[in-house]
Design an enzyme around this catalytic site. Sequence first.
Site, PDB file in Angstrom:
ATOM      1  CD  GLN A 118      -2.724   1.666   0.358  1.00  0.00           C
ATOM      2  OE1 GLN A 118      -3.051   1.027  -0.512  1.00  0.00           O
ATOM      3  NE2 GLN A 118      -2.812   3.008  -0.083  1.00  0.00           N
ATOM      4  CD  GLU A 119       3.168   3.684   3.665  1.00  0.00           C
ATOM      5  OE1 GLU A 119       3.242   4.836   2.874  1.00  0.00           O
ATOM      6  OE2 GLU A 119       2.458   3.920   4.966  1.00  0.00           O
ATOM      7  CB  SER A 120       6.636   1.773  -1.638  1.00  0.00           C
ATOM      8  OG  SER A 120       6.917   0.288  -1.145  1.00  0.00           O
ATOM      9  CE1 TYR A 180      -0.893   3.385   4.402  1.00  0.00           C
ATOM     10  CE2 TYR A 180      -1.699   2.923   6.462  1.00  0.00           C
ATOM     11  CZ  TYR A 180      -0.707   3.053   5.597  1.00  0.00           C
ATOM     12  OH  TYR A 180       0.554   2.635   6.136  1.00  0.00           O
TER      13      TYR A 180
END
Length: 518
Positions: free
Chosen positions: A313-315, A440
């Site tokens: 999810q972050e990168s 998120y």
Amino acid sequence: MKKLKINYLFIGILALLLAVALWPSIPWFGKADNRIAAIQARGELRVSTINTPLTYNEINGKPFGLDYELAKQFADYLGVKLKVTVRQNISQLFDDLDNGNADLLAAGLVYNSERVKNYQPGPTYYSVSQQLVYKVGQYRPRTLGNLTAEQLTVAPGHVVVNDLQTLKETKFPELSWKVDDKKGSAELMEDVIEGKLDYTIADSVAISLFQRVHPELAVALDITDEQPVTWFSPLDGDNTLSAALLDFFNEMNEDGTLARIEEKYLGHGDDFDYVDTRTFLRAVDAVLPQLKPLFEKYAEEIDWRLLAAIAYQESHWDAQATSPTGVRGMMMLTKNTAQSLGITDRTDAEQSISGGVRYLQDMMSKVPESVPENERIWFALAAYNMGYAHMLDARALTAKTKGNPDSWADVKQRLPLLSQKPYYSKLTYGYARGHEAYAYVENIRKYQISLVGYLQEKEKQATEAAMQLAQDYPAVSPTELGKEKFPFLSFLSQSSSNYLTHSPSLLFSRKGSEEKQN
């Protein structure tokens, strides 16, 4: 008249012998006087279910699932142990009730007028609709009118059979279908994506979970409106089990436990994205194998697959990722956060993962103890995304609007309000992109569901391939090798050739694959 002398000792012995002889036939001994008493006397609640990601499943030998968790809590409520029996399809479940082999069916079963004629329903706890599914890229039917038995197959005991019969009688006289007595709905959905079957019907929640692992499954149309889901027990004059179930669900509803369990298993949302899911699963195959050792190494308080979902999810598992706001690396850390964690290179995957885990652990440690253990991670992730101070505001807003600040189901509904002036103007820490924090956490949960299910599917396929190999090439004694009953040398040469050329190994090939090619 001479008094009769009574031998009390003799009468006592005779009465005792008679009681021993007749005792098993006395109703309150041979069987308990009601169903709850029988369960408690046995010390065991017998529940039959089916194996699906929602109802009952196992990871590393540990059972989980919505129906399993509720059944376990009900067994605890009765003060007995839980015994779970897994069946292949719905028809077999009701056989267990008919044959006295189960006290309850807890398997996401739909309440309908036909079932309640023969079985006692319990309280309803969520709802589903029945949907026709097909494979992406194949013909999508817009109506049931022209479907034939060669195209449509459903599982035995499926509630939709009654709906199909009604539709055939009232709207679609040409409609026909087949019932596969050996398969459940999940297996039939697998047949659809493998091209073995054109269409099948399953409930909307089961389809949503299945799509997280098999995004090529698509919904063609709804067959029914929303239908309540319930448990079933035997139908007779004994209502003690039904009464206990009603009390249990009322208690679970009042103290918020039911909402928390439903949030855990049903709160992932139904906004399925075909492209995003397919892209993620491709990355699981192409990128995750190199990163898995790092996730396993640094995942401590959480499962490594959840850590992998957070990093994606972050990168999108890109160690070089950089955002316009300046956050960088696998876990997208700010420069200040990285410095506080002693990270010298944010683009180093190991440093980033290690730092991200430590930062998340810090957020976890700040979550109030009043938050249930299995929900603390969601509060921590929201804080990880928007800052812990804004999480405090979200909890305060939840309490002000008569929600439970310790319930993630309640708090997440208020997160989008943090960006609306009528609300954030009255909060301690002001404006926050709460809608982004909401998305998120929800995305991470979806990726986690996809990853766990996909890895389970891979493990299942590997096991089936190994079993097929064992059948195709059974073990033979050394004395048999010279009798040419087993092509041992040929097998070795082909295996070596396949290994050296990196072509598909015989270990994952079915017997006779070469014959089919010739």
